[in-house]
Scaffold this active site. Structure first.
Site, PDB file in Angstrom:
ATOM      1  CG  ASP A  60      -4.376   8.100  -2.768  1.00  0.00           C
ATOM      2  OD1 ASP A  60      -4.688   8.341  -3.952  1.00  0.00           O
ATOM      3  OD2 ASP A  60      -4.394   6.953  -2.276  1.00  0.00           O
ATOM      4  CG  ASN A  68     -13.606   0.037  -4.073  1.00  0.00           C
ATOM      5  OD1 ASN A  68     -14.633   0.338  -3.483  1.00  0.00           O
ATOM      6  ND2 ASN A  68     -12.906   0.897  -4.768  1.00  0.00           N
ATOM      7  CG  ASP A 106     -19.474   4.760  -4.016  1.00  0.00           C
ATOM      8  OD1 ASP A 106     -18.291   4.881  -4.385  1.00  0.00           O
ATOM      9  OD2 ASP A 106     -20.426   4.614  -4.806  1.00  0.00           O
ATOM     10  CD  GLU A 126      -7.483   6.309  -4.576  1.00  0.00           C
ATOM     11  OE1 GLU A 126      -8.108   6.773  -5.554  1.00  0.00           O
ATOM     12  OE2 GLU A 126      -6.386   5.766  -4.677  1.00  0.00           O
TER      13      GLU A 126
HETATM   14  N1  LIG Z   1     -15.867   2.876  -4.233  1.00  0.00           N
HETATM   15  C1  LIG Z   1     -15.150   3.748  -4.959  1.00  0.00           C
HETATM   16  N2  LIG Z   1     -13.893   3.431  -5.312  1.00  0.00           N
HETATM   17  C2  LIG Z   1     -13.160   4.315  -6.016  1.00  0.00           C
HETATM   18  C3  LIG Z   1     -13.696   5.549  -6.406  1.00  0.00           C
HETATM   19  N3  LIG Z   1     -12.729   6.235  -7.089  1.00  0.00           N
HETATM   20  C4  LIG Z   1     -11.632   5.424  -7.152  1.00  0.00           C
HETATM   21  N4  LIG Z   1     -11.885   4.248  -6.483  1.00  0.00           N
HETATM   22  C5  LIG Z   1     -11.047   3.122  -6.295  1.00  0.00           C
HETATM   23  O1  LIG Z   1      -9.902   3.434  -5.544  1.00  0.00           O
HETATM   24  C6  LIG Z   1      -8.943   2.466  -5.844  1.00  0.00           C
HETATM   25  C7  LIG Z   1      -7.610   3.095  -5.970  1.00  0.00           C
HETATM   26  O2  LIG Z   1      -6.652   2.038  -6.096  1.00  0.00           O
HETATM   27  P1  LIG Z   1      -5.158   2.273  -6.335  1.00  0.00           P
HETATM   28  O3  LIG Z   1      -4.914   3.476  -7.223  1.00  0.00           O
HETATM   29  O4  LIG Z   1      -4.543   1.002  -6.773  1.00  0.00           O
HETATM   30  O5  LIG Z   1      -4.580   2.696  -4.976  1.00  0.00           O
HETATM   31  P2  LIG Z   1      -4.807   2.069  -3.544  1.00  0.00           P
HETATM   32  O6  LIG Z   1      -5.438   0.764  -3.577  1.00  0.00           O
HETATM   33  O7  LIG Z   1      -5.547   3.082  -2.713  1.00  0.00           O
HETATM   34  O8  LIG Z   1      -3.350   1.908  -3.055  1.00  0.00           O
HETATM   35  P3  LIG Z   1      -2.391   3.072  -2.586  1.00  0.00           P
HETATM   36  O9  LIG Z   1      -2.896   4.375  -3.123  1.00  0.00           O
HETATM   37  O10 LIG Z   1      -1.078   2.725  -3.152  1.00  0.00           O
HETATM   38  O11 LIG Z   1      -2.410   3.058  -1.096  1.00  0.00           O
HETATM   39  C8  LIG Z   1      -9.354   1.745  -7.126  1.00  0.00           C
HETATM   40  O12 LIG Z   1      -9.822   0.460  -6.816  1.00  0.00           O
HETATM   41  C9  LIG Z   1     -10.543   2.580  -7.602  1.00  0.00           C
HETATM   42  O13 LIG Z   1     -11.521   1.806  -8.249  1.00  0.00           O
HETATM   43  C10 LIG Z   1     -15.037   5.862  -6.016  1.00  0.00           C
HETATM   44  O14 LIG Z   1     -15.596   6.914  -6.311  1.00  0.00           O
HETATM   45  N5  LIG Z   1     -15.726   4.937  -5.287  1.00  0.00           N
END
Ligand SMILES: Nc1nc2c(ncn2[C@@H]2O[C@H](COP(=O)(O)OP(=O)(O)OP(=O)(O)O)[C@@H](O)[C@H]2O)c(=O)[nH]1
Length: 466
Positions: A341, A349, A358, A384
């Site tokens: 992850d 973002n 993206d 992600e």
């Molecule tokens: N740009 C983009 N963002 C995505 C996509 N899928 C998920 N996200 C973003 O990935 C982020 C995941 O955030 P969190 O689950 O809080 O986790 P994190 O910020 O990576 O923090 P940790 O996993 O704890 O390190 C969210 O802001 C989602 O909107 C995608 O297809 N494109």
């Protein structure tokens, strides 16, 4: 003679009384003796040889026999010539049919007609030829217009249900209501119905133009009845003066041989047309089948692919893990899973925008693909989060592989101020594992990697110690 309903046929009688009408005729014409010999063909009376004399003369039996013999010889010669001409005609039609039999199915009946139209017009002594089927027309020479041909064929289909040709020398006399609209000057029609398939009928149509016929009769040939007292009497012709008759509104009459030829050619054309239809239909089905197969492949591809990164989606990678599980249970084939992850992706973002997020996802995937060995399967688990299925590998090898992935992510240039890192959890299959067991262990390992400060590889070998 006994009285009876039907007249007695005296055609072959040698001695018979001369009818009063004939005697009147002889008086009118000023003749005292006449000799007539009937000419018979196989189908009945064909003609009459007639001679007259002003003075009364009695022909001897031998004289009469000589004339009859002469007429018979001449008649035989005449019919022989006609039979030869019919034979030549049949041979020409046979040649046309031989040519048609060699036609290949790629050519439609319209093309075939276009190629043979000139010869067929000559053979049928016609000025125009047309083909009508499936509401389409193709025509050559002098014919009615397309809309008129369609109308005519609709009328014919209502009138004529037989599979033989239908012919007329004068369309106006057949009851066809729109014959007056036909302005091409054609009044003779030979129409052959074509049976293309159970529901499709067509027509091969030959057209002849009006042929004004001038006949010079030796006297007015029609006997006109005249009232004598309360009786109607025939008045035979009055003189030998030439009586000219002009026949209009008629084409040359269609001969039986021409009708037979139209039936033969029409049947051949119908067979070619249906063969052509079958070929076309097969081609269409084939190309539709191919298009459908391509569409299905494409749909399948869409159903298993992640649209953003182009790698497998969760549905597909999960299916592959299940297949690996089944193989492992059956054959004991080892495999491991790496779940990873992106760290703090929310911040990426938030700081750079979703589009930039993206782009990072795509860049990361592209940088990792070269690290995979043949057989390794990378899929997007969601958001992600990603999953790698590593067949034939135990925990140790899978952990080294995960470490290489981690290092690769760090080493990749994403064009951002902040580094991009991933946290990875690794687990290996143990006998008796369910999909859920595997996923829970991989997830817990990844969670511990996050907890331990991220950008790390953790394994979950808890099962080993069970
Ligand atoms: N740009 C983009 N963002 C995505 C996509 N899928 C998920 N996200 C973003 O990935 C982020 C995941 O955030 P969190 O689950 O809080 O986790 P994190 O910020 O990576 O923090 P940790 O996993 O704890 O390190 C969210 O802001 C989602 O909107 C995608 O297809 N494109």
């Amino acid at each position: 003679m006994p009285s009876q309903e039907t007249p007695v046929d005296l055609s072959s009688g040698a001695l018979r009384a001369v009818s009063p009408v004939h005697r009147q005729y002889m008086r009118n014409m000023g003749i005292a003796s006449s000799l007539s010999v009937a000419i018979h063909s196989s189908t009945g009376l064909w003609g009459l040889l007639s001679s007259h004399k002003q003075n009364a003369d009695v022909l001897t039996q031998s004289g009469r026999d000589s004339v009859v013999t002469l007429v018979r010889v001449a008649t035989q010669r005449l019919f022989l010539l006609k039979a030869e001409a019919a034979g030549r005609y049949r041979e020409q039609i046979h040649q046309q049919r031989t040519v048609l039999a060699r036609e290949v199915q790629e050519r439609g009946p319209e093309q075939i007609l276009a190629e043979h139209a000139a010869e067929w017009l000559q053979l049928f002594r016609a000025r125009g030829v047309a083909l009508v089927y499936r509401d389409q027309t193709s025509r050559h020479g002098c014919t009615p217009m397309d809309s008129q041909l369609l109308d005519l064929s609709t009328w014919l289909a209502e009138q004529w249900r037989e599979l033989n040709p239908w012919a007329t020398a004068c369309l106006a006399q057949t009851g066809y209501p729109k014959s007056g609209d036909i302005s091409c000057g054609c009044c003779g029609l030979l129409a052959m119905p074509l049976v293309i398939d159970v529901t499709t009928r067509g027509w091969l149509l030959f057209f002849r133009r009006e042929q004004v016929e001038i006949i010079d009769w030796a006297g007015q040939p029609r006997k006109i009845p005249e009232r004598v007292g309360d009786q109607l009497r025939l008045t035979p012709r009055q003189s030998f003066a030439v009586w000219r008759e002009e026949l209009r509104g008629q084409s040359l009459a269609w001969q039986p041989a021409e009708l037979a030829a139209a039936r033969d050619l029409g049947d051949d054309l119908a067979v070619l047309a249906s063969a052509h239809e079958v070929t076309r239909l097969n081609e269409r089905l084939e190309s539709e089948g191919e298009a459908l197969a391509r569409a299905n492949d494409h749909l399948h591809e869409l159903a298993i692919t992640d649209s953003l990164t182009g790698i497998m989606n969760r549905y597909r990678i999960e299916h592959l893990v299940q297949v690996a599980l089944a193989n492992a249970e059956r054959y004991g084939q080892a495999f491991s899973l790496v779940l990873f992850d992106i760290d703090h992706f929310k911040q990426v973002n938030d700081s750079y925008g979703h589009d930039e997020g993206d782009r990072i996802l795509k860049t990361l995937v592209n940088s990792l693909v070269p690290c995979l060995r043949e057989g390794d399967q990378l899929g997007r688990w969601g958001g992600e989060e990603f999953m790698v299925l590593i067949p034939g590998t135990h925990l140790g090898g899978a952990t080294e592989f995960a470490e290489r992935l981690r290092a690769r992510v760090v080493a990749t240039d994403y064009g951002l101020r902040d580094p991009v890192t991933v946290s990875l959890g690794v687990t290996e299959w143990f006998p008796g594992d369910s999909l859920k067991d595997l996923l829970v262990r991989a997830d817990s390992a990844m969670y511990r990697a996050k907890k331990a400060g991220r950008n790390q590889v953790f394994t979950d070998n808890s099962k080993e110690h069970d």
